[in-house]
Enzyme design. Structure first.
Site, PDB file in Angstrom:
ATOM      1  CD  GLU A 119      -2.577   1.283   2.649  1.00 43.93           C
ATOM      2  OE1 GLU A 119      -2.892   2.392   3.135  1.00 43.93           O
ATOM      3  OE2 GLU A 119      -2.888   0.188   3.184  1.00 43.93           O
ATOM      4  CB  THR A 162      -3.872   8.421   3.283  1.00 46.85           C
ATOM      5  OG1 THR A 162      -2.996   7.558   4.024  1.00 46.85           O
ATOM      6  CG2 THR A 162      -4.188   9.636   4.143  1.00 46.85           C
ATOM      7  CE  LYS A 177      -5.712   2.104   7.797  1.00 48.93           C
ATOM      8  NZ  LYS A 177      -5.021   3.102   6.933  1.00 48.93           N
TER       9      LYS A 177
END
Length: 372
Positions: free
Chosen positions: A42, A74, A133
């Site tokens: 990621e 993000t 998440k």
């Protein structure tokens, strides 16, 4: 998309999260990870020039020649979501609920691992995409994740934030599908390869299965299999069959020994195993509960013996309600009113003699021609 990100993450067990100083550093780190046995990585939008880094990393392959699976984390806006997917991102990740990203991912058919911390946020993300998440994970710890896993057994849960590499196994044991690590990974290629190999062999937590985005929203089969009846947790109590029935504590004794069953027809107001009043000898009135008639059959039952406990119609099986004959002045015969009284009771005239002690015999009661 040919790749199935959730299955790759479930097999890899560790998801490196890179926050690099620039795009070149990010690509170099991705190369090192892929050579060590990693396939999914990621990158984050906090890296300067991240779209270019994503495009370059997505063109790489892992040590087995498989295409790299590069996600972008993000991501909190629709613009970043579109840019990441245009650059070749295989999945999107947000640190918290992001409706704009959710809509873009759904429109483009891209997997989206939406972030959340509260059980409600995490459950909502799982309902939509099958994955969530858990961020920041270190605040709740592995026990918090264990509680989430208990109520979300089939979800892809990826705790991220404040987790050191040495703590990864604790989170896997608590039910994590994969663990996001942002720093602290070994820099030595051999040590990094050994870490990925050991985690890939780590057994899956109980109840965890690799989920897919299109699995979300599918209802679980009913207990007992498709189309088959499952165990009933609620519902009415099955009716007891008609006929003689024994109490819950054992078999009913023979008629006349004083045992009265507390289940079956008696609990519904019927004593099917007891003889009716018609079985008594002519001219004699039944005097014991065992010789009582069917309450609903039109015959008035006799009084129970003082202190005798008899079943109470309409109560749960096994319950007994003690009934005592009411105190009355001496010399006045009586029968307690138990159940409905037939409309033509008591009989009058000569036939009442020897049947109903409450009717005075000739010469002992009222004057001839008076009320009986």
């Amino acid at each position: 998309m040919s790749l199935r990100p959730y299955e790759v993450l479930a097999a890899q067990r560790l998801l490196p999260v890179l926050r690099s100083a620039d795009a070149d550093e990010a690509v170099r780190t991705v190369r090192t990870l892929l050579a060590a046995g990693c396939r999914a990585v990621e990158l984050t939008t906090s890296t300067p020039g991240w779209p270019g880094a994503v495009a370059r990393a997505a063109a790489l392959a892992d040590a087995l020649g498989r295409p790299a699976l590069v996600g972008v984390g993000t991501v909190t806006t629709a613009a970043d979501a579109g840019t990441a997917l245009d650059a070749g991102a295989g999945f999107l990740v947000s640190p918290y609920p992001a409706p704009e990203v959710r809509e873009t991912a759904a429109r483009r058919g891209a997997p989206f691992v939406e972030g959340g911390f509260t059980p409600g946020e995490i459950a909502a993300a799982v309902r939509r995409s099958g994955a969530a998440k858990v961020f920041p994970a270190h605040v709740g710890g592995p026990e918090f994740l264990r509680s989430l896993r208990a109520v979300l057994p089939g979800a892809v849960l990826i705790p991220t934030g404040g987790i050191a590499p040495g703590e990864v196994r604790d989170w896997l044991a608590a039910g994590a599908t994969a663990v996001g690590i942002g720093s602290g990974l070994p820099t030595d290629p051999a040590e990094l390869a050994a870490l990925f190999a050991s985690l890939a062999a780590y057994p899956a937590a109980s109840g965890v299965r690799p989920a897919r985005a299109h699995d979300a929203g599918h209802a679980a089969p009913a207990p007992g299999g498709p189309g088959g009846p499952g165990p009933r947790a609620h519902g009415p109590r099955p009716a007891a069959p008609d006929g003689p029935s024994a109490p819950s504590g054992g078999a009913a004794g023979p008629v006349g020994d004083g045992s009265v069953p507390a289940e079956g027809p008696v609990a519904r107001g019927r004593a099917a195993h007891l003889p009716s009043a018609g079985s008594a000898p002519p001219g004699e009135r039944p005097t014991t509960p065992e010789a009582s008639a069917d309450v609903g059959g039109g015959t008035r039952p006799s009084a129970p013996e003082p202190g005798r406990a008899v079943p109470h119609a309409g109560t749960e099986p096994g319950l007994r309600v003690p009934l005592r004959a009411p105190a009355v002045p001496d010399g006045i015969p009586h029968a307690p009113a138990v159940g409905p009284v037939p409309p033509k009771w008591p009989p009058t005239g000569p036939q009442a003699r020897g049947v109903c002690p409450s009717v005075p015999e000739a010469g002992r009661g009222a004057a001839a021609g008076g009320e009986a």
